[in-house]
Scaffold this motif. Structure first.
Motif, PDB file in Angstrom:
ATOM      1  N   VAL A  58       1.254  -1.350   0.026  1.00 57.59           N
ATOM      2  CA  VAL A  58      -0.314   0.126   0.115  1.00 57.59           C
ATOM      3  C   VAL A  58       0.472   1.347   0.224  1.00 57.59           C
ATOM      4  O   VAL A  58       0.370   1.846  -0.915  1.00 57.59           O
ATOM      5  CB  VAL A  58      -1.023  -0.415   1.434  1.00 57.59           C
ATOM      6  CG1 VAL A  58      -1.594   1.343   1.231  1.00 57.59           C
ATOM      7  CG2 VAL A  58      -2.115  -1.573   0.938  1.00 57.59           C
ATOM      8  N   ASN A  59       1.527   1.424   0.496  1.00 61.57           N
ATOM      9  CA  ASN A  59       2.474   2.277   1.121  1.00 61.57           C
ATOM     10  C   ASN A  59       3.368   2.623  -1.023  1.00 61.57           C
ATOM     11  O   ASN A  59       3.817   4.063  -1.092  1.00 61.57           O
ATOM     12  CB  ASN A  59       3.650   1.965   1.739  1.00 61.57           C
ATOM     13  CG  ASN A  59       3.754   2.382   3.221  1.00 61.57           C
ATOM     14  OD1 ASN A  59       2.468   3.427   3.453  1.00 61.57           O
ATOM     15  ND2 ASN A  59       4.024   2.091   4.509  1.00 61.57           N
ATOM     16  N   LYS A  60       3.738   1.783  -1.566  1.00 60.62           N
ATOM     17  CA  LYS A  60       4.585   1.784  -2.406  1.00 60.62           C
ATOM     18  C   LYS A  60       2.850   2.535  -3.706  1.00 60.62           C
ATOM     19  O   LYS A  60       3.651   2.670  -4.674  1.00 60.62           O
ATOM     20  CB  LYS A  60       4.448   0.605  -2.891  1.00 60.62           C
ATOM     21  CG  LYS A  60       6.452   0.165  -2.272  1.00 60.62           C
ATOM     22  CD  LYS A  60       6.410  -1.546  -2.588  1.00 60.62           C
ATOM     23  CE  LYS A  60       8.027  -1.402  -2.704  1.00 60.62           C
ATOM     24  NZ  LYS A  60       9.007  -2.627  -3.145  1.00 60.62           N
ATOM     25  N   LEU A  61       2.368   1.674  -3.269  1.00 63.42           N
ATOM     26  CA  LEU A  61       0.928   2.480  -4.641  1.00 63.42           C
ATOM     27  C   LEU A  61       0.790   3.420  -4.274  1.00 63.42           C
ATOM     28  O   LEU A  61      -0.282   4.325  -4.872  1.00 63.42           O
ATOM     29  CB  LEU A  61      -0.145   1.537  -4.525  1.00 63.42           C
ATOM     30  CG  LEU A  61      -0.498   0.545  -4.289  1.00 63.42           C
ATOM     31  CD1 LEU A  61      -1.518  -0.882  -4.211  1.00 63.42           C
ATOM     32  CD2 LEU A  61       0.036  -0.420  -5.875  1.00 63.42           C
ATOM     33  N   VAL A  62       0.297   4.118  -2.847  1.00 64.70           N
ATOM     34  CA  VAL A  62       0.808   5.833  -2.749  1.00 64.70           C
ATOM     35  C   VAL A  62       1.730   6.526  -3.037  1.00 64.70           C
ATOM     36  O   VAL A  62       1.096   7.305  -3.830  1.00 64.70           O
ATOM     37  CB  VAL A  62       0.299   5.520  -0.680  1.00 64.70           C
ATOM     38  CG1 VAL A  62       0.016   7.333  -0.537  1.00 64.70           C
ATOM     39  CG2 VAL A  62      -0.962   4.823  -0.404  1.00 64.70           C
ATOM     40  N   LEU A 103       3.064   5.967  -5.738  1.00 63.56           N
ATOM     41  CA  LEU A 103       3.093   6.155  -7.448  1.00 63.56           C
ATOM     42  C   LEU A 103       1.984   6.981  -7.111  1.00 63.56           C
ATOM     43  O   LEU A 103       1.714   7.640  -8.381  1.00 63.56           O
ATOM     44  CB  LEU A 103       2.656   4.474  -7.128  1.00 63.56           C
ATOM     45  CG  LEU A 103       3.649   3.932  -7.336  1.00 63.56           C
ATOM     46  CD1 LEU A 103       3.071   2.160  -7.660  1.00 63.56           C
ATOM     47  CD2 LEU A 103       5.086   3.434  -8.742  1.00 63.56           C
ATOM     48  N   VAL A 104       0.848   7.497  -6.716  1.00 65.36           N
ATOM     49  CA  VAL A 104      -0.189   8.325  -7.284  1.00 65.36           C
ATOM     50  C   VAL A 104      -0.120   9.367  -6.599  1.00 65.36           C
ATOM     51  O   VAL A 104      -0.393  10.303  -7.421  1.00 65.36           O
ATOM     52  CB  VAL A 104      -1.140   7.764  -7.077  1.00 65.36           C
ATOM     53  CG1 VAL A 104      -1.907   5.992  -7.488  1.00 65.36           C
ATOM     54  CG2 VAL A 104      -1.467   7.244  -4.518  1.00 65.36           C
TER      55      VAL A 104
END
Length: 89
Positions: free
Chosen positions: A71-75, A77-78
């Motif tokens: 989730v931290n990596k996805l956040v 990215l956006v």
């Protein structure tokens, strides 16, 4: 000097403690809502919900610890990263 009597865990465990409380509260809320949705306000709703909550927490706590890095990596990215010039404005 202010002393926090509840502070009993070392700062190195901050992520684990965060995950514990996040799992505790989210499993509490979600299990209650889902239990009410599935069985309604029955006579022993409290017992049914507490049983569901215990099971949900056992699943939620390790899940949060496994999913949090993703989730931290996805956040990241956006989220738009600001430049030092933009931060001063």
């Amino acid at each position: 000097m202010k002393i926090n009597l509840l502070a009993i865990v070392q700062v190195s465990y901050q992520k684990l403690v965060f995950s514990f409380f996040m799992a505790l509260l989210m499993s509490c809320i979600m299990s209650f809502v889902i239990t009410l949705f599935n069985v309604g306000f029955i006579e022993n709703i409290l017992l049914v919900w507490l049983k569901a909550w215990a099971f949900a927490f056992v699943v939620a706590f390790p899940t949060i610890n496994l999913v949090a890095p993703i989730v931290n990596k996805l956040v990241s990215l956006v989220i738009i990263q600001s430049t030092p010039h933009e931060e001063q404005s």
